[in-house]
Design a protein around this motif. Sequence first.
Motif, PDB file in Angstrom:
ATOM      1  N   SER A  44       0.828  -1.211   0.000  1.00  0.00           N
ATOM      2  CA  SER A  44       0.000   0.000   0.000  1.00  0.00           C
ATOM      3  C   SER A  44       0.861   1.259   0.000  1.00  0.00           C
ATOM      4  O   SER A  44       0.509   2.259  -0.656  1.00  0.00           O
ATOM      5  N   ILE A  45       1.994   1.236   0.695  1.00  0.00           N
ATOM      6  CA  ILE A  45       2.880   2.409   0.717  1.00  0.00           C
ATOM      7  C   ILE A  45       3.509   2.637  -0.655  1.00  0.00           C
ATOM      8  O   ILE A  45       3.612   3.778  -1.133  1.00  0.00           O
ATOM      9  N   ARG A  46       3.912   1.567  -1.313  1.00  0.00           N
ATOM     10  CA  ARG A  46       4.489   1.713  -2.664  1.00  0.00           C
ATOM     11  C   ARG A  46       3.464   2.240  -3.655  1.00  0.00           C
ATOM     12  O   ARG A  46       3.788   3.049  -4.537  1.00  0.00           O
ATOM     13  N   ALA A  47       2.208   1.770  -3.522  1.00  0.00           N
ATOM     14  CA  ALA A  47       1.148   2.260  -4.411  1.00  0.00           C
ATOM     15  C   ALA A  47       0.901   3.749  -4.186  1.00  0.00           C
ATOM     16  O   ALA A  47       0.715   4.519  -5.149  1.00  0.00           O
ATOM     17  N   ALA A  48       0.907   4.200  -2.933  1.00  0.00           N
ATOM     18  CA  ALA A  48       0.710   5.622  -2.647  1.00  0.00           C
ATOM     19  C   ALA A  48       1.861   6.455  -3.187  1.00  0.00           C
ATOM     20  O   ALA A  48       1.647   7.556  -3.724  1.00  0.00           O
ATOM     21  N   HIS A  49       3.083   5.941  -3.072  1.00  0.00           N
ATOM     22  CA  HIS A  49       4.238   6.672  -3.592  1.00  0.00           C
ATOM     23  C   HIS A  49       4.176   6.783  -5.111  1.00  0.00           C
ATOM     24  O   HIS A  49       4.511   7.832  -5.684  1.00  0.00           O
ATOM     25  N   THR A  50       3.706   5.731  -5.790  1.00  0.00           N
ATOM     26  CA  THR A  50       3.605   5.758  -7.248  1.00  0.00           C
ATOM     27  C   THR A  50       2.545   6.757  -7.715  1.00  0.00           C
ATOM     28  O   THR A  50       2.715   7.438  -8.728  1.00  0.00           O
ATOM     29  N   GLN A  51       1.446   6.858  -6.939  1.00  0.00           N
ATOM     30  CA  GLN A  51       0.357   7.775  -7.300  1.00  0.00           C
ATOM     31  C   GLN A  51       0.566   9.184  -6.739  1.00  0.00           C
ATOM     32  O   GLN A  51      -0.342  10.019  -6.848  1.00  0.00           O
ATOM     33  N   HIS A  52       1.725   9.437  -6.127  1.00  0.00           N
ATOM     34  CA  HIS A  52       2.066  10.753  -5.576  1.00  0.00           C
ATOM     35  C   HIS A  52       1.048  11.197  -4.522  1.00  0.00           C
ATOM     36  O   HIS A  52       0.601  12.357  -4.513  1.00  0.00           O
ATOM     37  N   LYS A  53       0.667  10.282  -3.636  1.00  0.00           N
ATOM     38  CA  LYS A  53      -0.239  10.587  -2.549  1.00  0.00           C
ATOM     39  C   LYS A  53       0.514  10.562  -1.225  1.00  0.00           C
ATOM     40  O   LYS A  53       1.647  10.083  -1.149  1.00  0.00           O
ATOM     41  N   ASN A  54      -0.144  11.080  -0.201  1.00  0.00           N
ATOM     42  CA  ASN A  54       0.437  11.058   1.141  1.00  0.00           C
ATOM     43  C   ASN A  54       0.430   9.616   1.641  1.00  0.00           C
ATOM     44  O   ASN A  54      -0.637   9.042   1.909  1.00  0.00           O
ATOM     45  N   TRP A  55       1.622   9.023   1.791  1.00  0.00           N
ATOM     46  CA  TRP A  55       1.678   7.605   2.127  1.00  0.00           C
ATOM     47  C   TRP A  55       1.169   7.314   3.539  1.00  0.00           C
ATOM     48  O   TRP A  55       0.604   6.238   3.801  1.00  0.00           O
ATOM     49  N   LYS A  56       1.316   8.271   4.461  1.00  0.00           N
ATOM     50  CA  LYS A  56       0.807   8.055   5.821  1.00  0.00           C
ATOM     51  C   LYS A  56      -0.716   8.000   5.828  1.00  0.00           C
ATOM     52  O   LYS A  56      -1.326   7.141   6.472  1.00  0.00           O
ATOM     53  N   GLN A  57      -1.349   8.925   5.099  1.00  0.00           N
ATOM     54  CA  GLN A  57      -2.802   8.928   5.045  1.00  0.00           C
ATOM     55  C   GLN A  57      -3.321   7.669   4.365  1.00  0.00           C
ATOM     56  O   GLN A  57      -4.325   7.078   4.797  1.00  0.00           O
ATOM     57  N   GLU A  58      -2.654   7.245   3.301  1.00  0.00           N
ATOM     58  CA  GLU A  58      -3.075   6.027   2.612  1.00  0.00           C
ATOM     59  C   GLU A  58      -2.871   4.788   3.488  1.00  0.00           C
ATOM     60  O   GLU A  58      -3.649   3.830   3.404  1.00  0.00           O
ATOM     61  N   MET A  59      -1.854   4.798   4.322  1.00  0.00           N
ATOM     62  CA  MET A  59      -1.630   3.675   5.219  1.00  0.00           C
ATOM     63  C   MET A  59      -2.741   3.579   6.260  1.00  0.00           C
ATOM     64  O   MET A  59      -3.230   2.486   6.582  1.00  0.00           O
ATOM     65  N   PHE A  60      -3.191   4.746   6.786  1.00  0.00           N
ATOM     66  CA  PHE A  60      -4.296   4.747   7.743  1.00  0.00           C
ATOM     67  C   PHE A  60      -5.586   4.249   7.086  1.00  0.00           C
ATOM     68  O   PHE A  60      -6.385   3.529   7.706  1.00  0.00           O
ATOM     69  N   THR A  61      -5.790   4.637   5.829  1.00  0.00           N
ATOM     70  CA  THR A  61      -6.968   4.162   5.098  1.00  0.00           C
ATOM     71  C   THR A  61      -6.911   2.650   4.906  1.00  0.00           C
ATOM     72  O   THR A  61      -7.918   1.948   5.061  1.00  0.00           O
ATOM     73  N   PHE A  62      -5.744   2.152   4.567  1.00  0.00           N
ATOM     74  CA  PHE A  62      -5.571   0.711   4.402  1.00  0.00           C
ATOM     75  C   PHE A  62      -5.845  -0.026   5.713  1.00  0.00           C
ATOM     76  O   PHE A  62      -6.529  -1.066   5.728  1.00  0.00           O
ATOM     77  N   LEU A  63      -5.317   0.493   6.836  1.00  0.00           N
ATOM     78  CA  LEU A  63      -5.523  -0.161   8.129  1.00  0.00           C
ATOM     79  C   LEU A  63      -7.000  -0.170   8.521  1.00  0.00           C
ATOM     80  O   LEU A  63      -7.501  -1.167   9.060  1.00  0.00           O
ATOM     81  N   ARG A  64      -7.700   0.915   8.245  1.00  0.00           N
ATOM     82  CA  ARG A  64      -9.127   0.960   8.566  1.00  0.00           C
ATOM     83  C   ARG A  64      -9.896  -0.077   7.766  1.00  0.00           C
ATOM     84  O   ARG A  64     -10.735  -0.806   8.306  1.00  0.00           O
ATOM     85  N   ASN A  65      -9.622  -0.165   6.479  1.00  0.00           N
ATOM     86  CA  ASN A  65     -10.318  -1.137   5.647  1.00  0.00           C
ATOM     87  C   ASN A  65      -9.931  -2.571   6.018  1.00  0.00           C
ATOM     88  O   ASN A  65     -10.762  -3.481   5.981  1.00  0.00           O
ATOM     89  N   TYR A  66      -8.658  -2.753   6.378  1.00  0.00           N
ATOM     90  CA  TYR A  66      -8.206  -4.098   6.751  1.00  0.00           C
ATOM     91  C   TYR A  66      -8.911  -4.580   8.021  1.00  0.00           C
ATOM     92  O   TYR A  66      -9.333  -5.737   8.119  1.00  0.00           O
ATOM     93  N   ARG A  67      -9.042  -3.683   8.997  1.00  0.00           N
ATOM     94  CA  ARG A  67      -9.666  -4.070  10.258  1.00  0.00           C
ATOM     95  C   ARG A  67     -11.176  -4.253  10.131  1.00  0.00           C
ATOM     96  O   ARG A  67     -11.790  -4.936  10.958  1.00  0.00           O
ATOM     97  N   ALA A  68     -11.767  -3.659   9.112  1.00  0.00           N
ATOM     98  CA  ALA A  68     -13.210  -3.804   8.915  1.00  0.00           C
ATOM     99  C   ALA A  68     -13.563  -4.963   7.991  1.00  0.00           C
ATOM    100  O   ALA A  68     -14.748  -5.287   7.856  1.00  0.00           O
ATOM    101  N   THR A  69     -12.565  -5.577   7.368  1.00  0.00           N
ATOM    102  CA  THR A  69     -12.804  -6.664   6.420  1.00  0.00           C
ATOM    103  C   THR A  69     -12.833  -7.999   7.147  1.00  0.00           C
ATOM    104  O   THR A  69     -12.049  -8.245   8.068  1.00  0.00           O
ATOM    105  N   LYS A  70     -13.727  -8.873   6.721  1.00  0.00           N
ATOM    106  CA  LYS A  70     -13.824 -10.199   7.316  1.00  0.00           C
ATOM    107  C   LYS A  70     -12.526 -10.975   7.089  1.00  0.00           C
ATOM    108  O   LYS A  70     -12.022 -11.042   5.972  1.00  0.00           O
ATOM    109  N   HIS A  71     -11.973 -11.539   8.155  1.00  0.00           N
ATOM    110  CA  HIS A  71     -10.713 -12.277   8.067  1.00  0.00           C
ATOM    111  C   HIS A  71     -10.949 -13.643   7.433  1.00  0.00           C
ATOM    112  O   HIS A  71     -11.971 -14.292   7.678  1.00  0.00           O
ATOM    113  N   ALA A  72      -9.994 -14.087   6.611  1.00  0.00           N
ATOM    114  CA  ALA A  72     -10.161 -15.350   5.894  1.00  0.00           C
ATOM    115  C   ALA A  72     -10.134 -16.556   6.819  1.00  0.00           C
ATOM    116  O   ALA A  72     -10.698 -17.608   6.496  1.00  0.00           O
TER     117      ALA A  72
END
Length: 224
Positions: A44-72
């Motif tokens: 997720s950090i590499r994807a944010a860096h490639t898209q020229h986004k704030n990697w910290k904000q994108e990491m928080f978004t990823f963590l929120r979605n990860y914690r809300a997703t049903k675990h396999a």
Amino acid sequence: MEARGKERIRDFATYMGFTHRKITPLWPQSNAECERFMRSIGKSIRAAHTQHKNWKQEMFTFLRNYRATKHATTDVSQAKLLFGRNIKTKLPTITPKYQDNEIRETDKRKNDKMKNYADTRRNAESSDLKIGDTVLVRQDKQNKLSTPYNSNPYKIVERNGTMLTAKRDDGHMITRNSSFYKQVKIPPTIVNSEKEQEQEESSTQLRTSGRMNIAPAYLKDYVK
């Protein structure tokens, strides 16, 4: 400095009420859940860096979605297990009812399934190494002349599951997974030769034959 750092970690673990468990060196499988999660965060950090986004904000978004997703494995989101409810996201969801026993049984069943699959793919076998065995330790390949195992033998001095600690004659100790070791046996000829040498050194009496020497009959005229 290192001892002070270990003391701080021990005090922090006591204060927070958890147990600090060490993993086997050079064996990431023993901490596979954390290793796999770090792989997802790095992606997720590499994807944010490639898209020229704030990697910290994108990491928080990823963590929120990860914690809300049903675990396999558990079939329940991590937020549900921690808070007893699902956290709000932009996607509409239906909150089903779960029982704690059902979650534990599902987790155990799927973990056993993954373990059996991994053991089958790797042709895993149980290790019969025990304390006192002489072993060789697998080493990294430096060049074409380097051997797969270090020629200096070690002896197993401690075992904790699949994590084995071995010690060399010069005092060097190493801790690795059981798959890093190869048992070697001392040939019986070496042991027997050492025992014979000790017996020869301890014995000071020379052996003499008790046989009598008798001159042949055709030499009677020459015997005085």
